[in-house]
Motif scaffolding. Structure first.
Motif, mmCIF file in Angstrom:
data_model
loop_
_atom_site.group_PDB
_atom_site.id
_atom_site.type_symbol
_atom_site.label_atom_id
_atom_site.label_comp_id
_atom_site.label_asym_id
_atom_site.label_seq_id
_atom_site.Cartn_x
_atom_site.Cartn_y
_atom_site.Cartn_z
ATOM 1 N N MET A 18 33.138 -6.291 64.517
ATOM 2 C CA MET A 18 34.440 -6.268 65.248
ATOM 3 C C MET A 18 35.523 -5.043 64.972
ATOM 4 O O MET A 18 35.949 -4.225 65.768
ATOM 5 C CB MET A 18 35.224 -7.544 65.464
ATOM 6 C CG MET A 18 34.908 -8.610 66.099
ATOM 7 S SD MET A 18 34.613 -8.232 67.736
ATOM 8 C CE MET A 18 33.394 -9.578 68.333
ATOM 9 N N LEU A 19 35.608 -4.917 63.534
ATOM 10 C CA LEU A 19 36.252 -3.583 62.863
ATOM 11 C C LEU A 19 35.664 -2.353 63.345
ATOM 12 O O LEU A 19 36.405 -1.471 63.933
ATOM 13 C CB LEU A 19 36.398 -3.888 61.568
ATOM 14 C CG LEU A 19 37.429 -4.922 60.900
ATOM 15 C CD1 LEU A 19 37.590 -4.602 59.400
ATOM 16 C CD2 LEU A 19 38.833 -4.389 61.431
ATOM 17 N N LEU A 22 36.199 -1.677 66.981
ATOM 18 C CA LEU A 22 37.776 -1.439 67.105
ATOM 19 C C LEU A 22 37.748 0.204 66.829
ATOM 20 O O LEU A 22 38.598 0.740 67.604
ATOM 21 C CB LEU A 22 38.776 -2.278 66.451
ATOM 22 C CG LEU A 22 40.086 -1.852 66.713
ATOM 23 C CD1 LEU A 22 40.696 -2.082 67.959
ATOM 24 C CD2 LEU A 22 40.915 -2.900 65.547
ATOM 25 N N GLY A 25 36.381 2.304 69.251
ATOM 26 C CA GLY A 25 37.137 2.454 70.545
ATOM 27 C C GLY A 25 38.233 3.519 70.301
ATOM 28 O O GLY A 25 38.565 4.159 71.308
#
Length: 47
Positions: A18-19, A22, A25
Protein backbone atom coordinates in the motif's frame (compact mmCIF):
# COMPACT_ATOMS: atom_id res chain seq x y z
CA UNK A 1 2.06 -19.42 17.16
CA UNK A 2 2.79 -20.04 13.47
CA UNK A 3 -0.63 -18.69 12.50
CA UNK A 4 0.03 -15.44 14.35
CA UNK A 5 3.46 -15.01 12.75
CA UNK A 6 2.00 -15.68 9.31
CA UNK A 7 -0.73 -13.12 9.87
CA UNK A 8 1.77 -10.50 11.04
CA UNK A 9 3.95 -11.10 7.97
CA UNK A 10 0.88 -10.91 5.71
CA UNK A 11 -0.19 -7.59 7.22
CA UNK A 12 3.35 -6.19 6.97
CA UNK A 13 3.60 -7.13 3.28
CA UNK A 14 0.15 -5.66 2.63
CA UNK A 15 1.20 -2.43 4.37
CA UNK A 16 4.41 -2.16 2.32
CA UNK A 17 2.50 -2.72 -0.93
CA UNK A 18 0.00 0.00 0.00
CA UNK A 19 2.86 2.39 0.77
CA UNK A 20 4.46 1.65 -2.60
CA UNK A 21 1.16 2.23 -4.41
CA UNK A 22 0.69 5.52 -2.56
CA UNK A 23 4.21 6.67 -3.40
CA UNK A 24 3.72 5.67 -7.04
CA UNK A 25 0.49 7.64 -7.19
CA UNK A 26 2.19 10.72 -5.79
CA UNK A 27 5.02 10.47 -8.33
CA UNK A 28 2.64 9.95 -11.26
CA UNK A 29 0.41 12.79 -10.06
CA UNK A 30 3.39 15.12 -9.82
CA UNK A 31 4.49 14.30 -13.36
CA UNK A 32 0.98 14.83 -14.71
CA UNK A 33 0.70 18.16 -12.92
CA UNK A 34 4.06 19.29 -14.31
CA UNK A 35 2.95 18.45 -17.85
CA UNK A 36 -0.38 20.19 -17.32
CA UNK A 37 1.32 23.32 -15.97
CA UNK A 38 3.73 23.33 -18.91
CA UNK A 39 0.83 23.10 -21.37
CA UNK A 40 -1.00 25.96 -19.66
CA UNK A 41 2.11 28.12 -19.68
CA UNK A 42 2.74 27.41 -23.37
CA UNK A 43 -0.87 28.23 -24.16
CA UNK A 44 -0.64 31.52 -22.24
CA UNK A 45 2.52 32.50 -24.15
CA UNK A 46 0.69 32.01 -27.47
CA UNK A 47 -2.02 34.47 -26.49
Amino acid sequence: MTGLAGEVIYEAVKFIIMLLLLAGGVVIGGKLRTRSDAKKEAKNKEI
